[in-house]
Design an enzyme around this catalytic site. Structure first.
Site, PDB file in Angstrom:
ATOM      1  N   LYS A   1      44.847  39.149  37.888  1.00  0.00           N
ATOM      2  CA  LYS A   1      43.985  39.320  37.136  1.00  0.00           C
ATOM      3  C   LYS A   1      42.621  39.578  37.201  1.00  0.00           C
ATOM      4  CE  LYS A   1      43.859  34.570  36.064  1.00  0.00           C
ATOM      5  NZ  LYS A   1      44.904  33.985  37.238  1.00  0.00           N
TER       6      LYS A   1
ATOM      7  N   ARG B   1      42.054  26.654  32.318  1.00  0.00           N
ATOM      8  CA  ARG B   1      43.259  26.383  33.252  1.00  0.00           C
ATOM      9  C   ARG B   1      43.857  25.160  32.947  1.00  0.00           C
ATOM     10  NH1 ARG B   1      41.623  29.608  38.007  1.00  0.00           N
ATOM     11  NH2 ARG B   1      42.947  29.445  39.667  1.00  0.00           N
TER      12      ARG B   1
ATOM     13  N   ARG C   1      51.424  38.368  50.999  1.00  0.00           N
ATOM     14  CA  ARG C   1      50.978  39.571  51.356  1.00  0.00           C
ATOM     15  C   ARG C   1      49.529  39.691  51.448  1.00  0.00           C
ATOM     16  NH1 ARG C   1      54.303  42.744  48.601  1.00  0.00           N
ATOM     17  NH2 ARG C   1      52.816  43.461  46.954  1.00  0.00           N
TER      18      ARG C   1
ATOM     19  N   ARG D   1      39.211  34.019  52.286  1.00  0.00           N
ATOM     20  CA  ARG D   1      39.018  33.162  51.602  1.00  0.00           C
ATOM     21  C   ARG D   1      39.885  32.132  51.986  1.00  0.00           C
ATOM     22  NH1 ARG D   1      40.809  34.932  45.246  1.00  0.00           N
ATOM     23  NH2 ARG D   1      41.137  32.498  45.279  1.00  0.00           N
TER      24      ARG D   1
ATOM     25  N   ARG E   1      48.981  26.313  44.806  1.00  0.00           N
ATOM     26  CA  ARG E   1      48.218  26.546  43.654  1.00  0.00           C
ATOM     27  C   ARG E   1      49.369  27.303  42.480  1.00  0.00           C
ATOM     28  NH1 ARG E   1      44.570  31.175  45.372  1.00  0.00           N
ATOM     29  NH2 ARG E   1      43.664  30.938  43.425  1.00  0.00           N
TER      30      ARG E   1
HETATM   31  P1  AMP Z   1      40.943  31.647  41.055  1.00  0.00           P
HETATM   32  O1  AMP Z   1      39.755  32.605  42.009  1.00  0.00           O
HETATM   33  O2  AMP Z   1      40.714  31.836  39.734  1.00  0.00           O
HETATM   34  O3  AMP Z   1      41.975  31.850  41.819  1.00  0.00           O
HETATM   35  O4  AMP Z   1      40.136  30.061  41.504  1.00  0.00           O
HETATM   36  C1  AMP Z   1      40.125  29.598  42.872  1.00  0.00           C
HETATM   37  C2  AMP Z   1      40.002  28.092  42.624  1.00  0.00           C
HETATM   38  O5  AMP Z   1      38.920  27.692  41.746  1.00  0.00           O
HETATM   39  C3  AMP Z   1      41.309  27.534  41.986  1.00  0.00           C
HETATM   40  O6  AMP Z   1      42.313  27.414  42.813  1.00  0.00           O
HETATM   41  C4  AMP Z   1      40.697  26.036  41.419  1.00  0.00           C
HETATM   42  O7  AMP Z   1      40.418  25.496  42.768  1.00  0.00           O
HETATM   43  C5  AMP Z   1      39.148  26.616  41.114  1.00  0.00           C
HETATM   44  N1  AMP Z   1      39.089  26.961  39.590  1.00  0.00           N
HETATM   45  C6  AMP Z   1      38.831  28.120  39.301  1.00  0.00           C
HETATM   46  N2  AMP Z   1      38.691  28.005  37.713  1.00  0.00           N
HETATM   47  C7  AMP Z   1      38.971  26.878  37.573  1.00  0.00           C
HETATM   48  C8  AMP Z   1      39.040  26.247  36.406  1.00  0.00           C
HETATM   49  N3  AMP Z   1      39.229  26.672  34.990  1.00  0.00           N
HETATM   50  N4  AMP Z   1      39.720  24.807  36.432  1.00  0.00           N
HETATM   51  C9  AMP Z   1      39.668  24.214  37.579  1.00  0.00           C
HETATM   52  N5  AMP Z   1      39.692  24.714  38.786  1.00  0.00           N
HETATM   53  C10 AMP Z   1      39.197  26.259  38.809  1.00  0.00           C
END
Ligand code: AMP
Length: 199
Positions: free
Chosen positions: A13, A89, A127, A136, A147
Site C-alpha cells: 500500500k 483500520r 523478505r 523498523r 499484524r
Molecule cells: P503501517 O505503517 O500502516 O503498517 O502502521 C504501523 C503501525 O502503526 C500499525 O501496526 C499500528 O500499530 C499503528 N497504526 C497505523 N495506523 C493505525 C490505525 N489507523 N489505527 C490503529 N493503529 C494504527
C-alpha cells in the site's frame, strides 16, 4: 480526488500510495508514518504509540482519528486531495471517518482493496523484514505475523462495511508493482475491465 487504499500489512500500500501521489498529486496520508514520526520526535502521543507499534497492536481509535481529521481539514490537502494509507483500520474508525466526511462535505471517490494471498504475503513481508533489518522495530517476523492476525480480526471487517454500500473496488495485489500501479491508475481514470470487489 480522495481515495482510501485498503489491504493487509506488507501488501505494498505504502509504495503504491507514494506512486499515486507522484503521478496524480494527491497527498499521501499514512497513519503509520505519522505515528512513527511522532515516536521519533518523542512527543507524548508518539511515546505512547511506540510501545503499541512495536508489539504489532493497533493504537486506540481516538489517537488516529484526531490526527486524520486534522489533516483532511487542511486547506491544501482539501485542494490537492488525499490518499489514506493505513486508515481506517477498525470499523469504528471507518464509521467515524464517514461521520466526519459527511459533516465536512468531503467525498471519497474510490475505496480500493489491494487483494493478496495470505501465504504469499507472509513470504513477502518476511523478505521485507530481512531487507530492512533494524529499520523498523515492528518489522520482525513475529510482529509481522501478529499484524496479519490483527488485520484479519480488526481491519478486514471494514471490507464488508464498504462492500455493502457498493463502495469497494479491488485490484490484484499479487501482480507486479508496475502492474498494480497500472490497475490503480485505470480505476482512478475511470477505466473499465477491472475486477470489482463483489466478484
Ligand atoms: P503501517 O505503517 O500502516 O503498517 O502502521 C504501523 C503501525 O502503526 C500499525 O501496526 C499500528 O500499530 C499503528 N497504526 C497505523 N495506523 C493505525 C490505525 N489507523 N489505527 C490503529 N493503529 C494504527
Amino acid at each position: 480526488m480522495n481515495i482510501i487504499l485498503m489491504g493487509p500489512p506488507g501488501c505494498g500500500k505504502g509504495t503504491q500510495a507514494q506512486r499515486l501521489q507522484e503521478k496524480y498529486g494527491m497527498v499521501h496520508l499514512s497513519t503509520g508514518d505519522m505515528l512513527r514520526a511522532a515516536a521519533a520526535a518523542g512527543t507524548e502521543t508518539g511515546l505512547r504509540a511506540k510501545a503499541i507499534l512495536d508489539r504489532g497492536d493497533l493504537v486506540p481509535d481516538d489517537m488516529v482519528v484526531g490526527i486524520i481529521v486534522e489533516r483532511i481539514e487542511d486547506a491544501e490537502i482539501r485542494e490537492k486531495g488525499f490518499i489514506l494509507d493505513g486508515f481506517p483500520r477498525t470499523v469504528v474508525q471507518a464509521e467515524k471517518l464517514d461521520d466526519v466526511l459527511a459533516e465536512k462535505r468531503i467525498e471519497i471517490h474510490h475505496i480500493i482493496e489491494m487483494r493478496v494471498d495470505e501465504a504469499a504475503l507472509f513470504a513477502r513481508i518476511e523478505r521485507r523484514a530481512q531487507e530492512s533489518a533494524g529499520a523498523r522495530a515492528d518489522d520482525n517476523a513475529e510482529t509481522l505475523k501478529k499484524r496479519i492476525v490483527v488485520y484479519r480480526e480488526q481491519t478486514a471487517p471494514i471490507l464488508p462495511y464498504y462492500e455493502k454500500s457498493g463502495r469497494l473496488e479491488a485490484v490484484d495485489g499479487m501482480a507486479g508493482i508496475d502492474d498494480v500501479t497500472t490497475q490503480l491508475g485505470s480505476i482512478l481514470e475511470g477505466g473499465a475491465g477491472l475486477q470489482q470487489a463483489a466478484d
